[in-house]
Design a protein around this motif. Sequence first.
Motif, short mmCIF file in Angstrom:
data_model
loop_
_atom_site.label_atom_id
_atom_site.label_comp_id
_atom_site.label_asym_id
_atom_site.label_seq_id
_atom_site.Cartn_x
_atom_site.Cartn_y
_atom_site.Cartn_z
N LEU A 222 0.82 -1.20 0.00
CA LEU A 222 0.00 0.00 0.00
C LEU A 222 0.87 1.26 0.00
CD1 LEU A 222 -2.55 -1.08 2.76
CD2 LEU A 222 -3.00 -0.98 0.30
N ALA A 223 0.34 2.33 -0.59
CA ALA A 223 0.94 3.65 -0.48
C ALA A 223 0.11 4.45 0.51
CB ALA A 223 0.98 4.35 -1.83
N TYR A 224 0.78 5.22 1.37
CA TYR A 224 0.09 6.04 2.37
C TYR A 224 0.44 7.51 2.17
CZ TYR A 224 -0.71 1.82 5.28
OH TYR A 224 -1.10 0.59 5.76
N ILE A 225 -0.57 8.36 2.37
CA ILE A 225 -0.33 9.76 2.68
C ILE A 225 -0.72 9.92 4.14
CG2 ILE A 225 -1.00 12.15 2.26
CD1 ILE A 225 -1.51 11.47 -0.62
N PHE A 226 0.24 10.18 4.99
CA PHE A 226 0.03 10.19 6.44
C PHE A 226 0.02 11.64 6.91
CE2 PHE A 226 0.87 9.53 10.89
CZ PHE A 226 0.25 8.32 11.19
N VAL A 227 -1.18 12.13 7.25
CA VAL A 227 -1.35 13.50 7.70
C VAL A 227 -1.23 13.54 9.21
CG1 VAL A 227 -2.94 15.46 7.79
CG2 VAL A 227 -2.85 14.02 5.74
N SER A 228 -0.31 14.35 9.72
CA SER A 228 -0.10 14.36 11.16
C SER A 228 0.65 15.63 11.58
CB SER A 228 0.69 13.13 11.60
OG SER A 228 0.90 13.12 13.01
N HIS A 229 0.44 16.01 12.85
CA HIS A 229 1.28 17.05 13.45
C HIS A 229 2.19 16.46 14.52
CE1 HIS A 229 -2.34 16.89 16.07
NE2 HIS A 229 -1.44 17.02 17.03
N ASP A 230 2.12 15.14 14.71
CA ASP A 230 2.94 14.45 15.70
C ASP A 230 4.20 13.95 15.02
OD1 ASP A 230 4.08 12.82 17.62
OD2 ASP A 230 2.17 12.03 18.34
N LEU A 231 5.28 14.70 15.15
CA LEU A 231 6.51 14.36 14.45
C LEU A 231 7.17 13.10 15.00
CD1 LEU A 231 7.94 17.94 14.05
CD2 LEU A 231 6.92 16.52 12.28
N ALA A 232 6.91 12.76 16.26
CA ALA A 232 7.46 11.53 16.81
C ALA A 232 6.89 10.32 16.08
CB ALA A 232 7.17 11.44 18.30
#
Length: 368
Positions: free
Chosen positions: A206-216
């Motif tokens: 799978l390909a993901y676009i991972f939207v997040s503000h959690d850089l960890a």
Amino acid sequence: MTALLEVDGLVKHFVARRSVFGRPTAYVKAVDGVSFAVEAGKTLALVGESGCGKSTVSRLVLRLIEPDAGHVRFEGRDLGTLNAGRLRAFRRDAQLIFQDPYASLNPRMTVAQILTEPLALHDLVPSTRRRERVEELLRLVGLEPRFARRYPHEFSGGQRQRIAIARALAVEPKLIICDEPVSALDVSIRSQILNLLRDLQDRLKLAYIFVSHDLAVVKHIADRVAVMNLGTIVETADAEALFAAPRHPYSRALLSAIPLPKPRARRSRIVLEGELPSALDPPAGCRFHTRCPFVIARCRGEMPQLLADSSGHATACHRTAELPPSESIVPSDGGFSPALEKLVAAFGGVADGARRSGVDQVGTAPPA
């Protein structure tokens, strides 16, 4: 390698105010010239402050909202030219996992009905085999088949997010957009869901676009990272390179705020001063110049271009070559908060543990 998804010059402005005659008088510039590419089997993370346009980009990619300008190409096809029938077929290849598992599942439907709906909509499985397919999907995300008769309110937050993941996987997509999929979950549950996402990516390509503000979280799941600020991308690079040596002043400030697992560890902490500009009236030139500690006159009048070097590390900053090195901002052994680091160790690591084991690792543990 040919990209699975290509985004070129994407623009979306929302009308904020209208005159008494109904004419627009003010716009929110949510997305303003965003370009990137995602390869099959890889993860691109979109990171930035709340309101920078990350979620709007994800919805534009799926044509849930229409762009004002720019192009989105999936496997070489321009999505803007697709009619209703072809757009529905595209939706089978690209799915979305929402942020809130409490709001994204229909409370009046059982899990079996939730997972059967996309199978029936796309006519993927004969009606006689749909029950069997539902059981396969539940096992795939680490839940027991007997849960199919239950309603969403009977599950915990982690279990609901597993159901949302199963729903996305039901149509066998090639691309999944994860819109902050773990931000509403407890820290202990996050590591399980991240393990699950990496396991599924390895098994199903799978390909993901991972939207997040959690850089960890981003550090341990992304292959490539794009940093957004006020509707534009200011830096993009391989995850390892970006976390090792961020170049843009905004990226440096974001990464310097990651909590360290060692209380006595020391590093440079960048505190941004000044007021965050409004997307209604973004500043001229570089949109970060009102808070940038390295601002010069050119930054106030000229918008920097996103330029890449030979390694593919691209930065939109007039002073990239002049700024001091940033290795001390993000230590090589840091990145997780103390609580999350302990849990990652217990579960064998978010990335490494996921690659060593299959979905059975998650499935054999008590469901979250």
